[in-house]
Design an enzyme around this catalytic site. Structure first.
Site, PDB file in Angstrom:
ATOM      1  N   TYR A 155       0.816  -1.216   0.000  1.00 49.12           N
ATOM      2  CA  TYR A 155       0.000   0.000   0.000  1.00 49.12           C
ATOM      3  C   TYR A 155       0.852   1.269   0.000  1.00 49.12           C
ATOM      4  O   TYR A 155       0.613   2.177  -0.802  1.00 49.12           O
ATOM      5  CB  TYR A 155      -0.984  -0.002   1.170  1.00 49.12           C
ATOM      6  CG  TYR A 155      -1.917   1.181   1.171  1.00 49.12           C
ATOM      7  CD1 TYR A 155      -2.785   1.406   0.112  1.00 49.12           C
ATOM      8  CD2 TYR A 155      -1.913   2.097   2.227  1.00 49.12           C
ATOM      9  CE1 TYR A 155      -3.639   2.504   0.101  1.00 49.12           C
ATOM     10  CE2 TYR A 155      -2.766   3.187   2.219  1.00 49.12           C
ATOM     11  CZ  TYR A 155      -3.616   3.387   1.157  1.00 49.12           C
ATOM     12  OH  TYR A 155      -4.447   4.478   1.144  1.00 49.12           O
ATOM     13  N   GLU A 162       1.660   6.476  -7.017  1.00 54.45           N
ATOM     14  CA  GLU A 162       0.570   7.305  -7.512  1.00 54.45           C
ATOM     15  C   GLU A 162       0.945   8.782  -7.454  1.00 54.45           C
ATOM     16  O   GLU A 162       0.818   9.520  -8.444  1.00 54.45           O
ATOM     17  CB  GLU A 162      -0.698   7.062  -6.692  1.00 54.45           C
ATOM     18  CG  GLU A 162      -1.319   5.693  -6.867  1.00 54.45           C
ATOM     19  CD  GLU A 162      -2.483   5.468  -5.919  1.00 54.45           C
ATOM     20  OE1 GLU A 162      -3.143   6.461  -5.553  1.00 54.45           O
ATOM     21  OE2 GLU A 162      -2.736   4.311  -5.536  1.00 54.45           O
TER      22      GLU A 162
END
Length: 229
Positions: A155, A162
């Site tokens: 994660y 991102e």
């Protein structure tokens, strides 16, 4: 009796639908993972610069299809709260379409590899876990552990990838003025995609700790129950 039969039929329909959805999503993300591995490992495949081209179609399809998971949460088909599902789906869809698909300059960056690997490994584990649960009513203990442990590493890697790709695309956003709307116009409204993207990156600051704490609490609860059982 009729009411009980109706409830049983609804539960069966829900289970069949979720089983199909999870296995289709599993297949899509497995396709993305295999495409990534092929681009990275096969001789002459192009390495990290070729990853996006190798996975573009399945990535666009499977990540866009994930938008229905927001409805799953709203309608109560799954236990995941909307507050956890909504931001994660929206941020991924934005990066998929609003960054990678929209700005080819970002497609060959090495962060695409870390992004796609973190996403696809996470989702192959997650969808196989829920597919097993909905289809067979159980899941292997090793898959349970992977479902609630891999996020500890993947994660943060996915999130940093991102944000990094948004920054990679920003110079092109600014110079191309893609998706911008300037005054004057009939709508009497202006929109700057570059500034909007810069603002969206700031939302990662409160969203990441919230989602990570949620997943940590879920992990603790699920694994403690499994251990006691």
């Amino acid at each position: 009796m009729a009411r009980r039969s109706s409830g049983s039929a609804a539960a069966m329909a829900r289970r069949i639908y979720l089983s199909l959805y999870n296995w289709v999503a599993f297949y899509g993300w497995a396709h993305v993972l295999c495409g990534t591995a092929s681009a990275l490992l096969l001789p002459g495949s192009g390495g990290h610069e070729a990853v996006y081209a190798a996975v573009e179609r399945p990535l666009l399809f499977v990540q866009t299809a994930a938008v229905v998971e927001i409805l799953h949460s709203i309608l109560g088909l799954v236990r995941s709260p909307v507050s956890a599902t909504l931001p994660q789906i929206l941020e991924r869809t934005y990066v998929t379409w609003g960054i990678l698909w929209s700005f080819p300059e970002a497609q060959s960056h090495i962060l695409v590899t870390s992004l796609v690997l973190s996403w696809s490994i996470t989702e192959v584990v997650r969808y196989s876990f829920f597919g097993m649960r909905e289809t067979f009513g159980f899941e292997p203990s090793w898959l349970l552990w992977l479902r609630y442990s891999t996020f500890l590493v993947l994660y943060p890697i996915g999130l940093l990838s991102e944000v990094g790709l948004i920054f990679v695309a920003m110079p092109s956003m600014k110079t191309s003025r893609k998706y911008c709307l300037t005054m004057p116009n009939k709508l009497n409204f202006s929109f700057n995609y570059h500034y909007t993207s810069a603002f969206l990156t700031t939302l990662y600051i409160p969203v990441f700790p919230y989602l990570f704490r949620y997943m940590l609490a879920k992990r603790k609860k699920v694994l403690s129950v499994a251990k006691s059982a």
